[in-house]
Scaffold this motif. Sequence first.
Motif, PDB file in Angstrom:
ATOM      1  N   CYS A 232     -55.294 -11.703  12.559  1.00  0.00           N
ATOM      2  CA  CYS A 232     -54.835 -10.988  13.598  1.00  0.00           C
ATOM      3  C   CYS A 232     -55.519  -9.762  13.530  1.00  0.00           C
ATOM      4  CB  CYS A 232     -53.392 -10.871  13.486  1.00  0.00           C
ATOM      5  SG  CYS A 232     -52.975 -10.132  11.776  1.00  0.00           S
ATOM      6  N   GLY A 233     -56.603  -9.686  12.678  1.00  0.00           N
ATOM      7  CA  GLY A 233     -57.341  -8.370  12.890  1.00  0.00           C
ATOM      8  C   GLY A 233     -56.553  -7.019  12.935  1.00  0.00           C
ATOM      9  N   SER A 234     -56.840  -6.137  13.859  1.00  0.00           N
ATOM     10  CA  SER A 234     -56.128  -5.142  14.131  1.00  0.00           C
ATOM     11  C   SER A 234     -54.818  -5.285  15.110  1.00  0.00           C
ATOM     12  CB  SER A 234     -56.596  -3.914  14.780  1.00  0.00           C
ATOM     13  OG  SER A 234     -57.442  -4.449  16.066  1.00  0.00           O
ATOM     14  N   GLY A 235     -54.430  -6.479  15.522  1.00  0.00           N
ATOM     15  CA  GLY A 235     -53.274  -6.911  16.481  1.00  0.00           C
ATOM     16  C   GLY A 235     -53.556  -6.821  17.897  1.00  0.00           C
ATOM     17  N   SER A 236     -54.823  -6.605  18.315  1.00  0.00           N
ATOM     18  CA  SER A 236     -55.056  -6.582  19.685  1.00  0.00           C
ATOM     19  C   SER A 236     -54.561  -7.698  20.530  1.00  0.00           C
ATOM     20  CB  SER A 236     -56.541  -5.732  20.128  1.00  0.00           C
ATOM     21  OG  SER A 236     -57.353  -7.068  19.520  1.00  0.00           O
ATOM     22  N   LEU A 237     -54.834  -8.914  20.177  1.00  0.00           N
ATOM     23  CA  LEU A 237     -54.712 -10.076  20.593  1.00  0.00           C
ATOM     24  C   LEU A 237     -52.977 -10.166  20.667  1.00  0.00           C
ATOM     25  CD1 LEU A 237     -57.145 -12.668  19.162  1.00  0.00           C
ATOM     26  CD2 LEU A 237     -56.895 -11.928  21.599  1.00  0.00           C
ATOM     27  N   LEU A 238     -52.247 -10.099  19.790  1.00  0.00           N
ATOM     28  CA  LEU A 238     -50.626 -10.101  19.585  1.00  0.00           C
ATOM     29  C   LEU A 238     -50.107  -9.248  20.609  1.00  0.00           C
ATOM     30  CD1 LEU A 238     -49.880 -10.377  15.970  1.00  0.00           C
ATOM     31  CD2 LEU A 238     -49.782 -12.057  17.725  1.00  0.00           C
ATOM     32  N   LEU A 239     -50.688  -7.973  20.572  1.00  0.00           N
ATOM     33  CA  LEU A 239     -50.213  -6.956  21.485  1.00  0.00           C
ATOM     34  C   LEU A 239     -50.442  -6.978  23.173  1.00  0.00           C
ATOM     35  CD1 LEU A 239     -50.803  -4.058  19.277  1.00  0.00           C
ATOM     36  CD2 LEU A 239     -48.468  -4.636  19.632  1.00  0.00           C
ATOM     37  N   LYS A 240     -51.291  -7.779  23.446  1.00  0.00           N
ATOM     38  CA  LYS A 240     -51.720  -8.079  24.992  1.00  0.00           C
ATOM     39  C   LYS A 240     -50.596  -8.770  25.556  1.00  0.00           C
ATOM     40  CE  LYS A 240     -54.656  -6.654  26.462  1.00  0.00           C
ATOM     41  NZ  LYS A 240     -54.419  -5.354  27.138  1.00  0.00           N
ATOM     42  N   PHE A 241     -49.613  -9.758  24.500  1.00  0.00           N
ATOM     43  CA  PHE A 241     -48.609 -10.498  25.270  1.00  0.00           C
ATOM     44  C   PHE A 241     -47.553  -9.320  25.765  1.00  0.00           C
ATOM     45  CE2 PHE A 241     -49.821 -13.816  22.473  1.00  0.00           C
ATOM     46  CZ  PHE A 241     -49.696 -15.204  23.205  1.00  0.00           C
ATOM     47  N   ALA A 242     -47.519  -8.344  25.356  1.00  0.00           N
ATOM     48  CA  ALA A 242     -46.373  -7.273  26.058  1.00  0.00           C
ATOM     49  C   ALA A 242     -46.954  -7.092  27.646  1.00  0.00           C
ATOM     50  CB  ALA A 242     -46.565  -6.099  25.212  1.00  0.00           C
ATOM     51  N   LYS A 243     -48.145  -6.620  27.844  1.00  0.00           N
ATOM     52  CA  LYS A 243     -48.695  -6.592  29.243  1.00  0.00           C
ATOM     53  C   LYS A 243     -48.495  -7.913  29.803  1.00  0.00           C
ATOM     54  CE  LYS A 243     -52.734  -5.275  31.976  1.00  0.00           C
ATOM     55  NZ  LYS A 243     -54.447  -5.103  31.858  1.00  0.00           N
ATOM     56  N   VAL A 244     -49.130  -8.925  29.440  1.00  0.00           N
ATOM     57  CA  VAL A 244     -48.884 -10.216  30.171  1.00  0.00           C
ATOM     58  C   VAL A 244     -47.364 -10.430  30.740  1.00  0.00           C
ATOM     59  CG1 VAL A 244     -49.339 -12.723  30.252  1.00  0.00           C
ATOM     60  CG2 VAL A 244     -51.104 -11.135  29.365  1.00  0.00           C
ATOM     61  N   LEU A 245     -46.609 -10.443  29.600  1.00  0.00           N
ATOM     62  CA  LEU A 245     -45.285 -10.627  30.058  1.00  0.00           C
ATOM     63  C   LEU A 245     -44.404  -9.779  30.771  1.00  0.00           C
ATOM     64  CD1 LEU A 245     -44.352 -12.388  26.311  1.00  0.00           C
ATOM     65  CD2 LEU A 245     -44.572 -13.675  28.624  1.00  0.00           C
ATOM     66  N   GLY A 246     -44.752  -8.360  30.527  1.00  0.00           N
ATOM     67  CA  GLY A 246     -44.077  -7.331  31.095  1.00  0.00           C
ATOM     68  C   GLY A 246     -42.876  -6.795  30.417  1.00  0.00           C
ATOM     69  N   PRO A 247     -42.560  -5.516  30.317  1.00  0.00           N
ATOM     70  CA  PRO A 247     -41.618  -4.875  29.359  1.00  0.00           C
ATOM     71  C   PRO A 247     -40.327  -5.411  28.821  1.00  0.00           C
ATOM     72  CG  PRO A 247     -42.472  -3.382  31.120  1.00  0.00           C
ATOM     73  CD  PRO A 247     -42.828  -4.814  31.819  1.00  0.00           C
ATOM     74  N   GLU A 248     -39.430  -6.203  29.946  1.00  0.00           N
ATOM     75  CA  GLU A 248     -38.507  -6.859  29.858  1.00  0.00           C
ATOM     76  C   GLU A 248     -38.302  -8.056  28.726  1.00  0.00           C
ATOM     77  OE1 GLU A 248     -35.354  -5.492  30.327  1.00  0.00           O
ATOM     78  OE2 GLU A 248     -36.771  -3.735  31.034  1.00  0.00           O
ATOM     79  N   LYS A 249     -39.449  -8.985  29.281  1.00  0.00           N
ATOM     80  CA  LYS A 249     -39.725 -10.098  28.338  1.00  0.00           C
ATOM     81  C   LYS A 249     -40.250  -9.888  27.122  1.00  0.00           C
ATOM     82  CE  LYS A 249     -40.296 -13.512  32.328  1.00  0.00           C
ATOM     83  NZ  LYS A 249     -41.025 -14.508  32.892  1.00  0.00           N
ATOM     84  N   ALA A 250     -41.125  -8.791  27.115  1.00  0.00           N
ATOM     85  CA  ALA A 250     -41.796  -8.438  25.897  1.00  0.00           C
ATOM     86  C   ALA A 250     -40.769  -8.130  24.692  1.00  0.00           C
ATOM     87  CB  ALA A 250     -42.840  -7.326  26.044  1.00  0.00           C
ATOM     88  N   MET A 252     -38.324  -9.515  24.025  1.00  0.00           N
ATOM     89  CA  MET A 252     -37.464 -10.620  23.446  1.00  0.00           C
ATOM     90  C   MET A 252     -38.677 -11.251  22.463  1.00  0.00           C
ATOM     91  SD  MET A 252     -34.869 -10.861  25.260  1.00  0.00           S
ATOM     92  CE  MET A 252     -34.279 -12.499  24.473  1.00  0.00           C
ATOM     93  N   VAL A 253     -39.827 -10.618  22.367  1.00  0.00           N
ATOM     94  CA  VAL A 253     -40.901 -11.469  21.586  1.00  0.00           C
ATOM     95  C   VAL A 253     -40.955 -10.931  20.132  1.00  0.00           C
ATOM     96  CG1 VAL A 253     -43.381 -11.797  21.402  1.00  0.00           C
ATOM     97  CG2 VAL A 253     -42.271 -11.767  23.627  1.00  0.00           C
ATOM     98  N   SER A 254     -41.058 -11.817  19.019  1.00  0.00           N
ATOM     99  CA  SER A 254     -41.310 -11.455  17.898  1.00  0.00           C
ATOM    100  C   SER A 254     -42.820 -11.764  17.229  1.00  0.00           C
ATOM    101  CB  SER A 254     -40.408 -12.241  16.848  1.00  0.00           C
ATOM    102  OG  SER A 254     -38.921 -11.916  17.087  1.00  0.00           O
ATOM    103  N   PHE A 255     -43.542 -11.095  16.804  1.00  0.00           N
ATOM    104  CA  PHE A 255     -45.075 -11.004  16.821  1.00  0.00           C
ATOM    105  C   PHE A 255     -45.308 -11.459  15.027  1.00  0.00           C
ATOM    106  CE2 PHE A 255     -44.215  -7.920  20.216  1.00  0.00           C
ATOM    107  CZ  PHE A 255     -45.052  -8.408  20.925  1.00  0.00           C
ATOM    108  N   PHE A 256     -45.907 -12.467  14.902  1.00  0.00           N
ATOM    109  CA  PHE A 256     -46.399 -12.728  13.668  1.00  0.00           C
ATOM    110  C   PHE A 256     -47.743 -12.968  13.334  1.00  0.00           C
ATOM    111  CE2 PHE A 256     -42.041 -14.505  14.506  1.00  0.00           C
ATOM    112  CZ  PHE A 256     -41.553 -14.439  13.526  1.00  0.00           C
ATOM    113  N   GLY A 257     -48.393 -12.705  12.228  1.00  0.00           N
ATOM    114  CA  GLY A 257     -49.668 -12.477  12.022  1.00  0.00           C
ATOM    115  C   GLY A 257     -50.173 -12.525  10.555  1.00  0.00           C
ATOM    116  N   GLN A 258     -51.212 -12.891  10.065  1.00  0.00           N
ATOM    117  CA  GLN A 258     -51.787 -12.675   8.942  1.00  0.00           C
ATOM    118  C   GLN A 258     -53.306 -12.249   8.941  1.00  0.00           C
ATOM    119  OE1 GLN A 258     -50.890 -16.098   6.456  1.00  0.00           O
ATOM    120  NE2 GLN A 258     -52.372 -15.591   4.815  1.00  0.00           N
TER     121      GLN A 258
END
Length: 520
Positions: A232-250, A252-258
């Motif tokens: 996951c590095g600094s998490g930039s890939l995971l956090l991009k889901f928040a933009k793609v999904l939008g605030p309300e759907k985001a 509901m999301v749980s973020f997992f990384g190693q």
Amino acid sequence: MANLNERAELHKTIWQIANDLRGSVDGWDFKNYVLGFLFYRFISEDLAAHLKHFEVEAGNDDFDYASLADEDVDDDARNQTISEKGYFIYPSELFKNVAARAAADDNLNETLARIFKSIEGSAMGTDSEPDMKGLFSDIDVNSPKLGATVSKRNELLTKLMQKIGAMDLGGDLQDAKIDAFGDAYEFLMTMYASNAGKSGGEFFTPQEVAELLARIACTSKSRITRVYDPACGSGSLLLKFAKVLGPEKAKMVSFFGQEINITTYNLCRINMFPHHVPFDKFDIQLGDTLTDPKHLADQPFDAIVSNPPYSTHWAGDSNPLLINDDRYSPAGVLAPKTKADLAFTMHMLHHLSTTGIAAIVEFPGVLYRGGAEQKIRQYLIENNYVDCVIQLPSNLFFGVGIATCIIVLKKSKADNNVLFLDASAECVKDGNKNKLTDNNIESIFNTYIGRTDVDYKSRLVNNKDILANDCNLSVSSYVEQEDTREVINISEVNAKLESLIAAGAELNKKIETIIKELEG
């Protein structure tokens, strides 16, 4: 932050501060201080805003947490705040108050070290302890790199706090739509990565590539609750889901990384906070994903995105236990010890839900190399797991000039074909790098979901044909490149030549006539 000009001006100011203050400290080392103090300011203001919100609701409009004395904070309020925010900061320890006292504090370095320890310690014994532990460990306020003497170090720390405190990062922190801190944090990481060469690319994926991966992984999904990145590095890939999904759907999301690198692991956890991801919504673990996976009990995941290290070394067949590992054993062979790319791929496939999508940036060699890698590709194709292969433009990533690719995996496909998509020309020049524009992203994504043959761009190929072609997944093997050379009309060329020859002959006659006249 309302318009692009203000945003650009803020970015310019932030980067100027980062460069002006670092002095003799290497920029890559100094990033820990700039990012760390920006994080410290954020959690201070976020906590104060959180507490004021409840006081205002109770009718106490004049409440100002920063002006309280530490002894006025009761234990019940402290414990309640920790359960909600995951940490606690006493009023005297808030960034604002420490920055105001910094110039007169001869022991500023000791003050900061104590406060950082106190913030991390506030989570001990609570659910947020794993998320807070060690977050400030890379901010060494006693490092000789900051200055030869304590006073010199404190002088630099004071300037840094004052400059970061003066940044206009306005907005109501209780409004999740306001993301000034997250935006500033993302900008700084982009700049540090772009100036750090290869090491920068190890912790940060360009935002436009991250957006493309997230959009692909979200295709046709009405609900996504669990996303994962095993590198996951600094998490930039995971956090991009928040933009793609939008605030309300985001929400509901749980973020997992190693992440295997401890500094980058800390950056990833820190990065969650300015992007308004609560401590109970992310689980970032430290360790070697390939040999010590931390999320086996958390799988499967709805969406997986990753940009794992290219052709890195791993244990492979030197560890006799790995061939029987449920992640790798289905292929009947392990990825080469010097090329772990497809080990990451198999790991992600194992963690993918039945209806999920994984979008993985890969080194191009995995598409065509023989030996064990060919056998792993054969397994993926025979079981119809490969949905699409996208050839990206060259020079997109920090520290990597080669043209990478994206492999999209699915466990439940509607057909037995693989879409090959040539996006090698989908970019614009941006300084010394190439960059995907919004139009490029849209074009690639629409071609992906269209899943049809498009001349010189995409082709749908049956799995049987791929197997017959030595399991080669290179896009260039299936998508014909357009011949952009100028078409030459031979008849026109011959006519021009005949005209030139005739004109030359006429000119020679005139020259001969002139010479004879001169001789006579």
